[in-house]
Structure formats: C-alpha cells, structure tokens
Motif scaffolding. Structure first.
Motif, PDB file in Angstrom:
ATOM      1  N   LEU A 393       0.812  -1.222   0.000  1.00  0.00           N
ATOM      2  CA  LEU A 393       0.000   0.000   0.000  1.00  0.00           C
ATOM      3  C   LEU A 393       0.844   1.270   0.000  1.00  0.00           C
ATOM      4  O   LEU A 393       0.300   2.371   0.001  1.00  0.00           O
ATOM      5  N   GLY A 394       2.147   1.130   0.020  1.00  0.00           N
ATOM      6  CA  GLY A 394       3.025   2.298  -0.034  1.00  0.00           C
ATOM      7  C   GLY A 394       3.248   2.971   1.293  1.00  0.00           C
ATOM      8  O   GLY A 394       3.660   4.140   1.333  1.00  0.00           O
ATOM      9  N   LEU A 395       3.039   2.255   2.401  1.00  0.00           N
ATOM     10  CA  LEU A 395       3.263   2.826   3.726  1.00  0.00           C
ATOM     11  C   LEU A 395       4.707   2.634   4.153  1.00  0.00           C
ATOM     12  O   LEU A 395       5.389   1.720   3.700  1.00  0.00           O
ATOM     13  N   SER A 396       5.151   3.467   5.065  1.00  0.00           N
ATOM     14  CA  SER A 396       6.503   3.320   5.593  1.00  0.00           C
ATOM     15  C   SER A 396       6.591   2.070   6.462  1.00  0.00           C
ATOM     16  O   SER A 396       5.599   1.674   7.076  1.00  0.00           O
ATOM     17  N   PRO A 397       7.759   1.453   6.544  1.00  0.00           N
ATOM     18  CA  PRO A 397       7.914   0.232   7.358  1.00  0.00           C
ATOM     19  C   PRO A 397       7.605   0.486   8.820  1.00  0.00           C
ATOM     20  O   PRO A 397       7.856   1.567   9.358  1.00  0.00           O
ATOM     21  N   GLY A 398       7.052  -0.536   9.481  1.00  0.00           N
ATOM     22  CA  GLY A 398       6.787  -0.470  10.905  1.00  0.00           C
ATOM     23  C   GLY A 398       7.967  -0.999  11.707  1.00  0.00           C
ATOM     24  O   GLY A 398       9.014  -1.334  11.162  1.00  0.00           O
ATOM     25  N   ARG A 399       7.776  -1.083  13.019  1.00  0.00           N
ATOM     26  CA  ARG A 399       8.871  -1.474  13.918  1.00  0.00           C
ATOM     27  C   ARG A 399       9.096  -2.980  13.955  1.00  0.00           C
ATOM     28  O   ARG A 399      10.135  -3.453  14.385  1.00  0.00           O
ATOM     29  N   HIS A 400       8.086  -3.762  13.556  1.00  0.00           N
ATOM     30  CA  HIS A 400       8.169  -5.209  13.706  1.00  0.00           C
ATOM     31  C   HIS A 400       7.904  -5.874  12.343  1.00  0.00           C
ATOM     32  O   HIS A 400       7.037  -5.463  11.614  1.00  0.00           O
ATOM     33  N   GLY A 401       8.633  -6.903  12.064  1.00  0.00           N
ATOM     34  CA  GLY A 401       8.371  -7.656  10.852  1.00  0.00           C
ATOM     35  C   GLY A 401       9.075  -7.113   9.629  1.00  0.00           C
ATOM     36  O   GLY A 401       9.550  -5.958   9.591  1.00  0.00           O
ATOM     37  N   VAL A 402       9.119  -7.973   8.595  1.00  0.00           N
ATOM     38  CA  VAL A 402       9.791  -7.637   7.341  1.00  0.00           C
ATOM     39  C   VAL A 402       8.898  -8.070   6.175  1.00  0.00           C
ATOM     40  O   VAL A 402       8.329  -9.154   6.203  1.00  0.00           O
ATOM     41  N   SER A 403       8.779  -7.235   5.180  1.00  0.00           N
ATOM     42  CA  SER A 403       7.943  -7.574   4.025  1.00  0.00           C
ATOM     43  C   SER A 403       8.536  -8.735   3.242  1.00  0.00           C
ATOM     44  O   SER A 403       9.751  -8.825   3.068  1.00  0.00           O
ATOM     45  N   PHE A 404       7.659  -9.613   2.772  1.00  0.00           N
ATOM     46  CA  PHE A 404       8.100 -10.707   1.893  1.00  0.00           C
ATOM     47  C   PHE A 404       7.743 -10.409   0.435  1.00  0.00           C
ATOM     48  O   PHE A 404       7.840 -11.277  -0.421  1.00  0.00           O
ATOM     49  N   LEU A 405       7.321  -9.176   0.152  1.00  0.00           N
ATOM     50  CA  LEU A 405       6.979  -8.783  -1.210  1.00  0.00           C
ATOM     51  C   LEU A 405       8.056  -7.879  -1.803  1.00  0.00           C
ATOM     52  O   LEU A 405       8.768  -7.192  -1.091  1.00  0.00           O
TER      53      LEU A 405
END
Length: 405
Positions: A393-405
């Motif tokens: 969705l084009g949001l900035s990364p959060g503090r937890h987790g990593v994108s798999f896309l």
C-alpha cells in the motif's frame, strides 16, 4: 493504485509450531487432521460426508505446499505444488494462542506482555470482582462462574437466566470474561451495558476481552446464539497496520469482529456480518466501494466459534469447502494491482482434546494478478504479513516484521 484484502480464516492452523509442546498442543494440526479424517473413509461410512476434503482454489494458491512446509506432510487431497501466487507459513512470537494476540501480530504489533487468565477452579472469578460487578451493574447475581463451552453453559443455565434475570458468566483457557443473556428477556442493550462495566473491572487484570454472548430461545432445546456478539477489547499498545493506513488518509474496512478486536482503532468503515456467506458478501461489497490504497480486513469467525470450539469435524470440513467454493468470486473482482492474503490467527484442531485453541503455525497465501509465483518460506513472526501489506500500500515500514513482497 493498489488495494489490499486480508481474510483471516479464524483458527485454520496448519500445525508445526515449535513451541506447541509448551501449550500442550504438540502434534495438533487443524487443517491436516480434518483432511485426514475426511479421507480415511470413516466419514463416508458414518454418512457424514463423501470423499476427501475438496478445496481446489486454496490449494492452487499453495495451501497444500504451505502445510507440507509447516508440518512435513501434504494432507490427503491436496498438492505440494502451488499454481498461482505465493505461499508460506506464519509463526507467532506473541505469548498465548488467543484472538487478540494473533490479530495484533498479523497487523504488525506482537503482544509485548502476558495476558491475564482466570484459574480452572470453581468459582473461577475473584469474589471481589464479582461483588463489584453485581453492585455496579445492579444485578440480582450471576450464574456460571466457571470455565465452560458457551453453547453447553447456555443450554444448562439459559432457562434459569431467563427466570431470574441473572446473566451467565464464564471463561475459557483464553484471556476472556464472557457474559451470555437472552436478547428478548434480558435485552441486548442491557447486555452491552453490563459488558462495558465488566470490561472496566477486568482491564486492570489484563483480561484481553469481555465478550457479550446474546442468545434467543425459550428453553434448552431452542437456545441459539445470535450474530449480535460484541467484543470489548483492550486496545493494541502501539499503532497497527489499520492505524497506519488510516493515518495516511486511506480507507480501512473492518468486517465481522475485526473492529472489536482492535478496539475500534484505525477503522474508517465498520461492517458487521454473520456466517461465512454473509461475511464473504460483505467483503465483496467493501471491495466494490474501496478506493485506491484501501485496506479491507475480514474475520471469518465461524471456523473457530461454530466448529473448532465445538469439536465439529464434519462441520469444519464443510465450512472449509464452502469458503473455497466462494473464493473465485473474490479473485475475479480483483484489479490488476489488488493484493489478496489468506491467513489465520491460531489453530483450533477439532480432533484435539478439550475445546480450546491450539498453538499452531498458520498458512500465508498471497495472490495478485500482478504478482509472480513463489515461496516465502516460514516467517519468524506474523508481523511479516502486516509489513508486506503495508509495503504493497506504499506505507513506511513499521517497527516489527519484514515484508516478503
């Protein structure tokens, strides 16, 4: 512009959690055991169903492959090869195996604290808590005060509740305080009112939810829980994916009990529904209304509440096939840059002892007309799901987790 749809198949776990033994759940596998039951011939001989479990659409998205990755075995009737989209496995890091923990972590916020739980002894609830609850809610008393299955305790105490005006209070192994009362005799608004009071009293104990469990009927043979359930929940400790997308000026559609789980935070459109077909239809309606960068999140609670907790294996199998049969309708309505994610928040193996959730890993099935095929592996936290949707969705990364896309 992209949009994202996240469907939580409540309790559709796939086994393999490395810490399952800690919860007494080593060997549990919700989907795998249902598939084995459907395929071994017992169901046919008992006239409960015919043939192996048939879920070709989820299997094409990689369900069989995800289960093999999670538990080492492909269930009967499924394939180890995904035909479209990406598949993987989610592993929870939050403590516990209840609804808020799974949902918050999926939305990018693992639970950083221990929930409060009530003991197995009877009476279960602290006497001081119940005394204050009765006084503040102006009640003649309560019934129950123990661990119980909702349908069983309503059948056992519903008539007395109607006769005396006393609500039925019970809990489970989860961090919950549940209150059941008849909609017609006790009143739905009155039930919600006393649940709010109970929530104020249980919040300092870190009880995750107070759940209103309305029912209708006049006797044990006719009592039936209604779709007017409401969860009064502790709010997440930091902004979730829902909050982040709303703060960016985008729509957030919360369908089913999603809004309750997040205490209403981050929601722009709250849509209620009852039963898998209606919840599915509401999701399609939201998809029709959704603007660019909208996030749609639906909880399909029936898998858990109607079949998992009741240990209804044939009912659970039929529900899985029902959902799978509806899935092509959703896929056909996706725009080129829409993202569809199917996952779960925990397990609830209907072949397992007891009536509570089971600690399991969950499938992550991801599809978009614009997305290539592939495996995303075993993710170290459910938060990777939320971060992947945020990335889409084009949001900035959060503090937890990593994108798999």
């Amino acid at each position: 512009m992209p949009r994202a749809i996240l469907c939580i198949l409540d309790s559709v776990g796939i086994g393999g959690a490395p810490d399952a033994e800690k919860y007494g759940d080593q060997g549990s596998n919700t989907f795998g055991h249902i598939a084995e039951w459907a395929a071994d011939g017992r169901a046919d001989r008992q006239g409960l169903r015919h043939g192996p479990l048939h879920v070709p659409n989820m299997d094409a998205m990689g369900l069989g492959a995800a289960i093999q990755l999670s538990s080492g075995t492909v269930p009967p009737g499924l394939s180890a090869v995904a035909k479209r989209g990406r598949f993987g496995v989610g592993r929870e890091v939050s403590k516990g195996k209840d609804t808020p923990s799974g949902h918050w972590e999926i939305a990018g916020v693992p639970v950083p604290f221990d929930w409060g739980y009530f003991p197995q002894s009877e009476p279960t609830f602290p006497p001081k808590l119940i005394a204050e609850f009765i006084q503040r809610a102006k009640l003649p008393g309560i019934l129950g005060d123990k661990h119980a299955s909702g349908t069983e305790i309503i059948a056992a105490l519903g008539e007395e509740s109607i006769r005396t005006g006393k609500p039925i209070c019970y809990t489970s192994i989860d961090s919950v305080f549940q209150i059941a009362a008849d909609e017609s005799h006790f009143g739905l608004d009155r039930l919600y009112e006393i649940c709010e009071i109970a929530f104020e009293l249980t919040k300092p104990l870190m009880i995750g939810r107070v759940i209103a469990r309305p029912f209708i009927g006049e006797d044990a043979t006719s009592f039936k829980r209604t779709g007017n359930r409401r969860d009064f929940a502790i709010a997440p400790p930091e902004p979730t994916l829902l909050d982040r997308n709303k703060a960016a000026g985008n729509q957030v559609y919360a369908i089913g009990k999603i809004s309750d789980i997040y205490a209403g935070q981050g929601v722009t459109h709250k849509i209620k529904g009852t039963g898998i077909p209606q919840l599915f239809d509401k999701t399609l309606e939201a998809l029709e209304m959704a603007a660019d960068r909208a996030f749609i999140m639906t909880n399909f609670v029936d898998f858990d509440s109607e079949y998992g907790h009741r240990r209804d294996v044939p009912g659970y199998a039929a529900a899985l096939e029902l959902f799978d049969g509806l899935l092509p309708q959703m896929i056909s309505k996706l725009r080129h840059d829409d993202l569809l994610v199917l996952t779960a928040d925990h397990g609830n193996d209907p072949t397992w002892p007891g009536t509570d959730h089971t600690r399991e890993q969950v499938p992550i099935l991801v599809f978009s007309p614009s997305l290539s095929q592939g495996e995303i592996g075993i993710r170290s936290t459910f938060a990777d799901i939320g971060e992947s949707i945020a990335h889409w969705l084009g949001l900035s990364p959060g503090r937890h987790g990593v994108s798999f896309l």
